[in-house]
Design a protein around this motif. Structure first.
Motif, mmCIF file in Angstrom:
data_model
loop_
_atom_site.group_PDB
_atom_site.id
_atom_site.type_symbol
_atom_site.label_atom_id
_atom_site.label_comp_id
_atom_site.label_asym_id
_atom_site.label_seq_id
_atom_site.Cartn_x
_atom_site.Cartn_y
_atom_site.Cartn_z
ATOM 1 N N ALA A 223 110.595 47.176 94.158
ATOM 2 C CA ALA A 223 109.497 48.072 94.518
ATOM 3 C C ALA A 223 108.340 47.849 93.549
ATOM 4 C CB ALA A 223 109.966 49.528 94.474
ATOM 5 N N GLN B 294 104.868 51.883 92.035
ATOM 6 C CA GLN B 294 104.037 52.999 92.483
ATOM 7 C C GLN B 294 104.691 53.746 93.642
ATOM 8 O OE1 GLN B 294 101.238 53.583 90.655
ATOM 9 N NE2 GLN B 294 101.925 51.817 89.479
ATOM 10 N N GLY B 295 105.952 53.427 93.892
ATOM 11 C CA GLY B 295 106.680 54.094 94.959
ATOM 12 C C GLY B 295 106.686 53.340 96.277
ATOM 13 N N LYS B 296 105.970 52.221 96.360
ATOM 14 C CA LYS B 296 105.954 51.435 97.595
ATOM 15 C C LYS B 296 107.094 50.430 97.560
ATOM 16 C CE LYS B 296 103.290 48.756 100.724
ATOM 17 N NZ LYS B 296 102.287 47.831 100.999
#
Length: 182
Positions: free
Chosen positions: A104, A107-109
């Motif tokens: 990932a 940044q959470g993506k």
């Protein structure tokens, strides 16, 4: 003698620069794991799997066969899929290692392969999935539109037999990655 705890990461130096050293440097193997620089000062013949799991506490790569056949422990070294259970630390000096924890973007993506796994409901028990994900990332770096036969050649085992879902997930990720570049 007291056993040494996990090695703390230090920032990765920019290319061509050397980090300042304020104390004597211990002999060891420097490697970058998930974009963090580490120095391994232990047994040089230790398998990467045990370094990741026991010293760095990155437990995504799983123990399976201890012979490099099942794929449960697959990670990327310099972007290529390897069996971490048979890859010795002494072979990793100066190398970049990516584990499933490093896919990932921070940044959470999720990586497109991770998102495709969710979208296709590819996970059953989940034990093989980190290795499957890493092998898929390697495959898609080499083949932009893999066939079922190409995917099957990865060779990672799935105890639950969710190979059909895994194929769909890899094909979905390939399409997503292709669309992102267009």
């Amino acid at each position: 003698m007291a056993q040494q705890g996990p090695t703390a990461p230090v920032p990765v130096p920019k290319a061509g620069s050397t980090p300042p050293v304020s104390k004597p440097v211990r002999e060891g193997i420097d490697l970058v794991v998930n974009d963090k620089l580490y120095r391994h000062t232990g047994d040089k013949t230790m398998p990467l799997l045990w370094y990741l799991r026991d010293e760095l506490r990155l437990t995504g790569a799983k123990y399976g066969c201890d012979q490099g056949d099942c794929g449960f422990c697959t990670v990327l070294v310099e972007g290529k899929a390897v069996a971490s259970c048979t890859t010795k630390m002494e072979k990793l000096a100066g190398k970049r290692v990516t584990t499933v924890e490093g896919l990932a973007d921070g940044q959470g993506k999720l990586h497109p392969v991770q998102q495709a796994w969710i979208d296709e409901d590819a996970t059953m028990c989940g034990y093989c999935q980190p290795g499957q994900l890493m092998a898929a990332v390697d495959l898609l770096s080499r083949q932009k539109n893999p066939s079922d036969a190409d995917i099957d050649k990865i060779g990672n085992l799935c105890r639950c037999g969710s190979y059909g879902r895994i194929r769909k997930a890899i094909k979905r990720a390939a399409a997503t990655m292709k669309d992102a570049k267009a």
